[in-house]
Design a protein around this motif. Sequence first.
Motif, short mmCIF file in Angstrom:
data_model
loop_
_atom_site.label_atom_id
_atom_site.label_comp_id
_atom_site.label_asym_id
_atom_site.label_seq_id
_atom_site.Cartn_x
_atom_site.Cartn_y
_atom_site.Cartn_z
N ILE A 7 14.80 -11.45 5.59
CA ILE A 7 15.03 -10.61 4.17
C ILE A 7 13.02 -9.67 3.86
O ILE A 7 12.18 -9.95 4.03
N LYS A 8 13.86 -7.93 3.97
CA LYS A 8 13.11 -6.75 3.33
C LYS A 8 13.46 -7.10 2.92
O LYS A 8 14.41 -5.92 2.31
N LEU A 9 12.94 -6.57 0.80
CA LEU A 9 13.13 -5.79 0.08
C LEU A 9 12.07 -4.92 0.09
O LEU A 9 11.15 -4.41 0.25
N GLU A 10 13.13 -3.71 -0.33
CA GLU A 10 12.26 -1.64 -0.24
C GLU A 10 12.14 -1.89 -1.57
O GLU A 10 12.75 -2.07 -2.81
N PHE A 11 11.33 -1.60 -2.12
CA PHE A 11 10.58 -1.38 -3.42
C PHE A 11 10.58 0.50 -3.40
O PHE A 11 9.38 1.07 -2.49
N SER A 12 10.69 1.22 -4.69
CA SER A 12 10.08 2.70 -4.88
C SER A 12 8.64 2.98 -5.48
O SER A 12 7.73 3.64 -4.98
N SER A 13 8.11 1.92 -6.09
CA SER A 13 6.73 1.84 -6.65
C SER A 13 5.61 -0.05 -5.88
O SER A 13 6.21 -0.79 -6.10
N LYS A 14 4.32 0.72 -5.69
CA LYS A 14 4.19 -1.32 -5.69
C LYS A 14 3.83 -1.79 -7.22
O LYS A 14 4.44 -2.95 -6.92
N GLU A 15 3.78 -1.77 -8.04
CA GLU A 15 4.13 -1.91 -9.47
C GLU A 15 5.73 -2.99 -9.46
O GLU A 15 5.81 -4.16 -9.77
N LEU A 16 6.76 -2.32 -9.14
CA LEU A 16 8.48 -2.77 -9.55
C LEU A 16 7.41 -3.81 -7.83
O LEU A 16 8.62 -5.21 -8.37
N ALA A 17 7.62 -4.01 -6.82
CA ALA A 17 6.97 -5.19 -5.91
C ALA A 17 6.52 -6.25 -6.04
O ALA A 17 6.30 -7.47 -6.48
N VAL A 18 5.72 -6.05 -6.93
CA VAL A 18 4.54 -6.95 -7.74
C VAL A 18 5.30 -7.59 -8.97
O VAL A 18 5.12 -8.61 -9.34
N ASN A 19 6.16 -7.18 -9.33
CA ASN A 19 6.55 -7.64 -11.21
C ASN A 19 7.87 -8.37 -10.36
O ASN A 19 7.22 -9.14 -10.58
#
Length: 93
Positions: free
Chosen positions: A51-63
């Motif tokens: 699994i590799k999840l993509e996020f548009s910002s660092k904050e979204l990934a950390v949250n």
Amino acid sequence: MNKAIIYIPNKSPMQSGTARNNIWILEFITKDPTKNPLMGWESSSDTLSEIKLEFSSKELAVNYAKKRNIDFDLIEPKKRKTVKKSYADNFLK
């Protein structure tokens, strides 16, 4: 518990532009990699490694990782230093 890394992937060698340079990836670390004796491929019984999840910002990934109690390592990207050059500089020296 699951361990993951959050990072921005490198550009491919065929890519010259900066498109898709701001996408953050959350990728789970494989717990028990083993080598297939027949083909020599690396495999694992841990399905989270796929699994590799993509996020548009660092904050979204950390949250996302904090909400789901995922231990993570954050790899900050190094800033590229660009030097502006003029084509005429090739002929001045």
